[in-house]
Motif scaffolding. Structure first.
Motif, short mmCIF file in Angstrom:
data_model
loop_
_atom_site.label_atom_id
_atom_site.label_comp_id
_atom_site.label_asym_id
_atom_site.label_seq_id
_atom_site.Cartn_x
_atom_site.Cartn_y
_atom_site.Cartn_z
N LYS A 43 -11.92 80.54 12.44
CA LYS A 43 -11.05 80.87 13.76
C LYS A 43 -9.94 79.65 13.81
N VAL A 44 -10.56 78.59 13.18
CA VAL A 44 -9.65 77.25 13.17
C VAL A 44 -8.48 77.65 12.01
N VAL A 45 -8.74 78.23 10.91
CA VAL A 45 -8.02 78.78 9.88
C VAL A 45 -6.87 79.54 10.44
N GLY A 46 -7.47 80.87 11.19
CA GLY A 46 -6.48 81.47 11.90
C GLY A 46 -5.40 80.86 13.04
N ARG A 80 -13.25 71.29 4.60
CA ARG A 80 -13.54 70.05 4.57
C ARG A 80 -12.69 69.10 4.02
N ARG A 81 -11.76 69.22 3.23
CA ARG A 81 -10.87 68.42 2.42
C ARG A 81 -10.01 68.04 3.78
N ASN A 82 -9.54 68.63 4.54
CA ASN A 82 -8.54 68.44 5.64
C ASN A 82 -9.23 68.32 7.27
N ARG A 83 -10.74 67.89 6.99
CA ARG A 83 -11.30 67.73 8.15
C ARG A 83 -10.95 66.60 9.12
N ASP A 84 -10.37 65.51 8.81
CA ASP A 84 -9.71 64.55 9.77
C ASP A 84 -8.43 64.94 10.20
N ALA A 85 -7.55 65.72 9.23
CA ALA A 85 -6.37 66.22 9.72
C ALA A 85 -6.40 67.10 10.54
N LEU A 86 -7.59 68.19 10.62
CA LEU A 86 -7.67 69.30 11.47
C LEU A 86 -7.94 68.74 12.92
N HIS A 87 -9.21 67.86 13.03
CA HIS A 87 -9.49 67.43 14.08
C HIS A 87 -8.45 66.45 15.00
N THR A 88 -7.82 65.71 14.09
CA THR A 88 -6.64 65.02 14.66
C THR A 88 -5.67 65.66 15.51
N THR A 89 -5.25 66.98 14.66
CA THR A 89 -4.07 67.97 15.14
C THR A 89 -4.54 68.50 16.31
N LEU A 90 -6.09 69.09 16.27
CA LEU A 90 -6.33 69.87 17.41
C LEU A 90 -6.67 69.18 18.59
N SER A 91 -6.87 67.59 18.40
CA SER A 91 -7.01 66.94 19.57
C SER A 91 -6.04 66.73 20.57
N GLN A 108 -3.44 69.18 20.86
CA GLN A 108 -3.35 70.33 21.19
C GLN A 108 -4.02 71.25 22.37
N LYS A 109 -3.47 72.22 22.96
CA LYS A 109 -4.33 72.99 23.99
C LYS A 109 -5.15 74.22 23.24
N HIS A 110 -6.35 74.19 23.27
CA HIS A 110 -6.92 75.28 22.45
C HIS A 110 -8.32 75.64 22.88
N ASN A 111 -8.95 76.67 22.63
CA ASN A 111 -10.39 76.87 23.15
C ASN A 111 -11.50 77.08 21.96
N LEU A 112 -10.94 76.24 20.68
CA LEU A 112 -11.48 76.56 19.28
C LEU A 112 -12.87 75.50 19.57
N ALA A 113 -13.90 76.20 19.02
CA ALA A 113 -15.04 75.34 18.64
C ALA A 113 -15.16 74.76 17.29
#
Length: 454
Positions: free
Chosen positions: A285-288, A333-344, A346-351
């Motif tokens: 879901k995160v990738v999508g 896993r390699r982009n864990r920090d970048a993913l969490h910072t970007t999603l923080s 944005q507005k989303h319903n991702l778990a």
């Protein structure tokens, strides 16, 4: 006309001033005597020379005269480029033929439309490259004839290889195009007189009927008969689909299922039993979220750059695409920090995966690495991959041994993988693979003997 009454001209008569209706001359505009184009004149001939270079290179060469070829004493000597040397010269017949053949080859191998030879832009590119402003692209019929000629030439060369071979192997696979049309691709593999492994396609056929076993077997036989190699075929390799396995039983050749496909199926089945569904579902879901939105993807790339990481796209796993689950896990896993910072931001319903789930993914990545290595090893095209199947299976058995340090979910994954692989192993023609293993040892001894004899 008297010389005193001649209208003023520029660049040896290539341009004349525009004449107004009242008979006077407009000293701000000039007309090209070669094409009647009207240009603005500002007491400088630079734009006029540019016009001659672009539109009338032959006339400009005459205007320049031979003296321009001599460089001033203080200027550095520069070698004439090929374009400058050929400028204005018509393309020779040999070069024109070569260009036509290359165009046909490019259109055929790159799947370009035949109508590309009617593209004005392509013609301009070739005119600039050859220095011949009169060069014209070949007609459609010419290109189609050359493609047929090249196909006949290639087929004759392949026919010669097949005639020389004493034994060949076939592989085949069904696939579906983006238009939902079904095709069967058949490839032949052989070792020539120089002990070089050669592979090439025998054909890609559109299949109009359902892929029943009888239809699949008939399609393979049609290809074999068309190329006259029915009596030379030793094995046919396919995936482990039930229709292909059944077709292998019908055909009078040894059937060898694709072991890389077997390993992939074992991975897919083991993921279900290992308890990774929750963590993998979150990753998908995160990738999508980023794959389906260019704006989200751009924000992720910007965050990767700010963290000093490579700007790479995420990968969505597909069950039929080998090692795609491993690649998805690696990039998440390699982009864990970048993913969490970007999603923080944005507005989303991702778990997002939890810390415990990231730890599970790290352990799963370690287990999937041997599977990636084996599937890539079995997919090699520079060696006879059948000879490495049995050692590869032994390597997987060793890699999936359960240790005391394994958590419960890894134990379940390894147990499920080993059980599924063993069940499929009994159906992969082990007896023939043992023969291939023996042949590999004989081949190694042969090459060793050749080296000693030298």
């Amino acid at each position: 006309m008297d010389a005193a009454r001649k209208p003023p001209c520029l660049l040896k008569g290539k341009f004349i001033f525009k004449k107004l209706p009242n008979g006077n001359l407009d000293k701000t505009k000039v007309v090209c005597t070669l094409c009647n184009a009207e240009l603005v004149y500002c007491r400088s001939s630079s734009s006029l020379k540019y016009h001659l270079n672009a539109k009338h290179p032959l006339a400009n060469a005459e205007h320049a005269g031979p003296s321009t070829a001599v460089a001033p004493e203080k200027s550095s000597v520069r070698q004439t480029t090929m374009f400058e040397y050929n400028r204005g010269k018509p393309v020779s017949t040999a070069l024109s033929e070569k260009l036509t053949n290359l165009l046909a080859q490019w259109i055929a191998t790159s799947c370009r439309p035949i109508s590309v030879v009617e593209d004005d832009g392509l013609e301009l590119v070739l005119q600039a490259a050859t220095g011949d402003p009169s060069y014209k692209l070949p007609a459609r019929r010419t290109i189609m004839r050359r493609i047929h000629d090249q196909h006949a030439s290639e087929k004759a060369a392949k026919d010669e290889k097949l005639v020389e071979a004493t034994c060949v192997a076939l592989t085949g696979d069904h696939w579906t195009s983006v238009k939902n049309d079904n095709y069967l691709g058949v490839t032949v593999h052989l070792i020539d007189a120089s002990w070089e492994l050669i592979s090439f396609a025998l054909g890609v056929m559109k299949t109009e009927e359902r892929h029943f076993a009888e239809a699949c077997a008939r399609q393979f036989l049609d290809v074999a008969n068309q190329w006259g190699i029915t009596d030379k075929i030793s094995t046919i390799g396919t995936d482990s689909a039930p229709n292909m396995v059944a077709a292998g039983r019908i055909l009078p050749f040894e059937h060898v299922p694709c072991v890389a496909h077997v390993v992939q199926r074992a991975v897919v089945m083991s993921l279900r039993d290992g308890g990774f569904d929750g963590a993998l579902a979150k990753c998908r879901k995160v990738v999508g979220h980023f794959k389906h939105s260019p704006a989200n993807s751009d924000e992720l790339n910007a965050q990767q750059a700010s963290l000093g990481q490579d700007q790479e796209q995420l990968v969505q796993d597909v069950p039929t695409r080998w090692n795609s689950t491993l690649e998805m896990i690696k990039r998440v896993r390699r982009n864990r920090d970048a993913l969490h910072t970007t999603l923080s931001q944005q507005k989303h319903n991702l778990a997002l995966p939890t810390n415990a789930e990231y730890e599970k993914l790290a352990k799963l990545e370690k287990q999937l690495e041997p599977c990636r290595y084996i599937t890539e090893l079995l997919g090699g095209d520079k060696y006879v991959s059948c000879s490495v199947v049995l050692p590869a299976l032994c390597h997987l058995q060793h890699a999936m041994k359960i240790s005391d340090d394994d958590p419960a979910y890894i134990v379940r994954f390894k147990a499920a993988f080993t059980t599924d692989l063993n069940q499929r192993r009994e159906k992969i023609n082990l007896e023939w693979l043992k023969v291939c293993q023996t042949d590999q040892k004989i081949t190694a001894l042969f090459h060793h003997y050749k080296l000693l004899s030298q």
